[in-house]
Design a protein around this motif. Structure first.
Motif, PDB file in Angstrom:
ATOM      1  N   SER A  42      -6.939  23.703  42.441  1.00 14.28           N
ATOM      2  CA  SER A  42      -8.353  23.581  42.367  1.00 14.28           C
ATOM      3  C   SER A  42      -8.885  23.680  41.078  1.00 14.28           C
ATOM      4  N   PRO A  43      -8.558  24.031  40.139  1.00 15.15           N
ATOM      5  CA  PRO A  43      -9.090  24.238  38.832  1.00 15.15           C
ATOM      6  C   PRO A  43      -9.158  22.996  37.770  1.00 15.15           C
ATOM      7  N   VAL A  44      -8.440  21.687  38.385  1.00 17.11           N
ATOM      8  CA  VAL A  44      -8.804  20.638  37.916  1.00 17.11           C
ATOM      9  C   VAL A  44     -10.244  20.006  38.280  1.00 17.11           C
ATOM     10  N   ILE A  51      -9.784  17.651  26.096  1.00 20.35           N
ATOM     11  CA  ILE A  51      -8.380  16.925  26.695  1.00 20.35           C
ATOM     12  C   ILE A  51      -7.835  16.385  25.279  1.00 20.35           C
ATOM     13  N   TYR A  52      -6.571  16.737  25.233  1.00 18.70           N
ATOM     14  CA  TYR A  52      -5.527  16.652  24.124  1.00 18.70           C
ATOM     15  C   TYR A  52      -4.262  16.062  24.617  1.00 18.70           C
ATOM     16  N   GLY A  57       3.586  13.664  24.141  1.00 22.52           N
ATOM     17  CA  GLY A  57       2.885  12.816  24.979  1.00 22.52           C
ATOM     18  C   GLY A  57       2.419  13.716  26.275  1.00 22.52           C
ATOM     19  N   ILE A  58       2.616  15.008  25.962  1.00 20.58           N
ATOM     20  CA  ILE A  58       2.177  16.010  27.252  1.00 20.58           C
ATOM     21  C   ILE A  58       0.533  16.053  27.180  1.00 20.58           C
ATOM     22  N   LEU A  71      -0.015  18.513  32.020  1.00 23.05           N
ATOM     23  CA  LEU A  71       0.422  17.655  33.036  1.00 23.05           C
ATOM     24  C   LEU A  71       1.883  17.329  32.576  1.00 23.05           C
ATOM     25  N   LEU A  72       2.878  17.680  33.759  1.00 22.39           N
ATOM     26  CA  LEU A  72       4.204  17.634  33.324  1.00 22.39           C
ATOM     27  C   LEU A  72       4.671  16.202  33.598  1.00 22.39           C
TER      28      LEU A  72
END
Length: 223
Positions: A42-44, A51-52, A57-58, A71-72
């Motif tokens: 839920s934290p999204v 945002i970085y 590229g992660i 985000l993997l």
């Protein structure tokens, strides 16, 4: 809208709002929300502060009240909060240093993560900038920060861990005598042998109130 980032790998535009994270291609008018049902976490849907995208590229996201997330490559989210080592649930900004460590700005502290270990800096380490709002990396490797009426910098250093001092003794079954062994001596064990180990480790790079140690004993083959 609190944050915006153009993802280099797929030209997606990510925006962070007080109601969560959204993305779309710049030439499209349809915005899609990163919803809890898509990842089970839920934290999204919490208020996004920053945002970085790092050099690998992660994608990293900092929240107002839920810590941080990455985000993997598998498409799954990994979340971090103070239980993992983050200094605070609120993240004001994110950047990367020249060693690939990810830095997080909090109200009165900094956290950094090397992919395995978390660490932090606060007033106990000499951090004087309060209410940190923004981070930037300078070409000499230093991390600059701005806060409430002040600007400061921190230059990460590579510390060589001090060589620990070991005192190793063993005792054969039925014998009252402990025999000392050199730490680099190859030891052949006898089944039933007892051993005791004393280790002295100096940590001069961390203030006393923040020092933590872990000890591991690896068993070898017994002869």
């Amino acid at each position: 809208i609190n944050a915006i980032c153009l993802v280099k790998s797929n030209d997606q535009l990510w925006i962070g709002t007080s109601e969560g994270l959204y993305f779309a291609h710049p030439d499209q008018s349809e915005w899609k929300a990163v919803a809890p049902e898509e990842n089970g976490l839920s934290p999204v849907k919490d208020s996004v502060r920053v945002i970085y995208q790092d050099s690998q590229g992660i994608m990293w996201v900092g929240f107002d009240n839920s810590g941080a997330a990455s985000l993997l490559s598998s498409g799954k989210w990994e979340f971090f909060d103070p239980a993992d080592g983050l200094s605070s649930y609120e993240v004001q900004d994110i950047t990367e240093d020249d060693r690939g460590r990810i830095w997080f700005a909090h109200e009165d502290a900094l956290s950094f993560y090397d992919g395995i270990t978390w660490n932090s800096l606060d007033i106990r380490d000499g951090l004087r900038v309060r209410s940190i709002r923004a981070l930037a990396r300078y070409e000499d490797g230093s991390i600059w920060m701005s806060g409430l009426g002040s600007v400061g910098s921190y230059r990460p250093t590579v510390r060589v861990p001090p060589v620990p001092g070991f005192a190793f003794e063993r005792r054969s079954p039925g014998s009252p005598v402990w025999k000392a062994s050199d730490s680099d001596e190859k030891i052949k064990w006898t089944v039933g042998d007892l051993m005791r180990l004393e280790a002295q480790v100096a940590d001069l790079g961390t203030v006393r109130s923040k020092r933590r140690f872990r000890y591991y004993i690896q068993y070898g083959e017994m002869g």
